[in-house]
Write an enzyme that holds these catalytic residues in place. Sequence first.
Site, mmCIF file in Angstrom:
data_model
loop_
_atom_site.group_PDB
_atom_site.id
_atom_site.type_symbol
_atom_site.label_atom_id
_atom_site.label_comp_id
_atom_site.label_asym_id
_atom_site.label_seq_id
_atom_site.Cartn_x
_atom_site.Cartn_y
_atom_site.Cartn_z
ATOM 1 N N VAL A 55 -31.033 28.817 -8.075
ATOM 2 C CA VAL A 55 -29.799 28.556 -7.324
ATOM 3 C C VAL A 55 -28.862 27.646 -8.122
ATOM 4 C CG1 VAL A 55 -28.858 27.620 -5.173
ATOM 5 C CG2 VAL A 55 -30.961 28.961 -5.116
ATOM 6 N N LYS A 74 -35.226 27.269 9.448
ATOM 7 C CA LYS A 74 -33.822 27.659 9.640
ATOM 8 C C LYS A 74 -33.444 27.675 11.125
ATOM 9 C CE LYS A 74 -33.814 30.273 5.313
ATOM 10 N NZ LYS A 74 -34.076 31.582 4.690
HETATM 11 N N1 HSE Z 1 -36.841 32.655 0.625
HETATM 12 C C1 HSE Z 1 -35.700 32.764 1.460
HETATM 13 C C2 HSE Z 1 -35.644 34.159 2.019
HETATM 14 C C3 HSE Z 1 -34.388 32.533 0.736
HETATM 15 O O1 HSE Z 1 -36.401 35.029 1.602
HETATM 16 O O2 HSE Z 1 -34.823 34.367 2.886
HETATM 17 C C4 HSE Z 1 -33.931 31.131 0.739
HETATM 18 O O3 HSE Z 1 -33.780 30.606 2.016
#
Ligand code: HSE
Length: 431
Positions: free
Chosen positions: A14, A204
């Site tokens: 990133v 999230k």
């Molecule tokens: N590893 C995460 C996904 C991406 O596959 O959505 C970063 O948040």
Amino acid sequence: MKKINIAIIGFGTVGSGLHALIEKNSAVITKRSGIEIAIKTICDIRVEHVKKHTTGIGITGDWEEVARDPDIDIVVELIGGIEPAKSIIRTALQSGKGVVTANKKLLAEEGADIFKLSGSGAARLGFEASVGGGIPCILALRHGLVGNRIKSIMGILNGTTNYILTKMQEGGIPFPAALADAQAKGFAEADASFDIEGYDAGHKIALLSMIAFNKTVSYSDVTIEGISNINTRDISYARDMGYVIKLLGIAKETDGGIDIRVHPTMIPEGHPLASVRHEYNSVMIDGDMTDPVILTGKGAGARPAASALISDIVQLSSGGFGSASAVVTDGRARHVRPGKRISRYYIRMQTDDRPGILAQIAGVLAQHDISISSVIQKEIHPEYVPLIFMTHEAEESGMLGALRDIKKFDFIHGEVMMIRVEDSLHAGGEE
Ligand code: HSE
């Protein structure tokens, strides 16, 4: 024009994506925002590696120097994990800098202190890149939908698992091959069990819930189930019934408290989230004024994440988030008791094929107050027959009790699979 000096701490996928974005699009960013973003320093322990890939930028392996450098306006933390990321963010905020991060694990698990430090003067925090990759879902919640009470959020929040489920669904590709492919494309976390077991989506949905409901949410209060026990059989039975299996993060306000969870979910194939494929994420936010608003885009990968980082850098540089803390809460969330959740259920089991079995299973479901919506018995298995039930809405405690009892029958062979079903656009019912 305002010039903003940033430091990137962590030059992995990133971090290098952010560097590349600024090289490519800085003119258009300046034209639109009046802000010129200059990378003053990159901090990474692999100093030689960074040297090879950049020119004209200061390079160091010492994060403390960067987090306190008076010439840096915004620190972009991209090393992930808890420490030293937490110390980096705290030091930068305490030094009066803006901080932009993609670190959902840190913010979801230990964010309370950090949220308290942000919100005064220039010490503000942006974490758009931590949820939904390139989708501006935090910006939407904090700004675009500020006039709404949020009733629910339902979303595909992990690109790796959505990629795997898409490959299994559309190409019959086995789980390990689909995972390896997602890893090769740079979607997966360093430890892919964070994706597969649903922890990443759990982080999230915890963050989105705090913003949506203005309550402190402990990540440990989020119910999380991943996709490791989903197989192509259930995907294909679901398809026969007009459903698609997705890993969903769901958060909703109910009379019994806030209900937050991540689990594989069957949704009708006409549902807007059903057509979200591959590494795409989609966040459906149900506001009391707007009704569902759906944002869809790439949820994983360096370029979408870099786009979200730039959005935060511009917001912070232009006072876009105002003076409020990144997450404003007025106490801890009251969580719904897991057994009290209401859903419809898909259950699948393998049984002997003889008279009375169906009746006994139906009897157990009735004892637990579960009404059957449909039953399918497949004729295809040489030894045991698959029996598939769809139920009407029922409390989860009743469903789990019924499953425990069903598993005790000697005519049941192997696992009994249960997948929750969401039919509505509004998580949890009501059209
Ligand atoms: N590893 C995460 C996904 C991406 O596959 O959505 C970063 O948040």
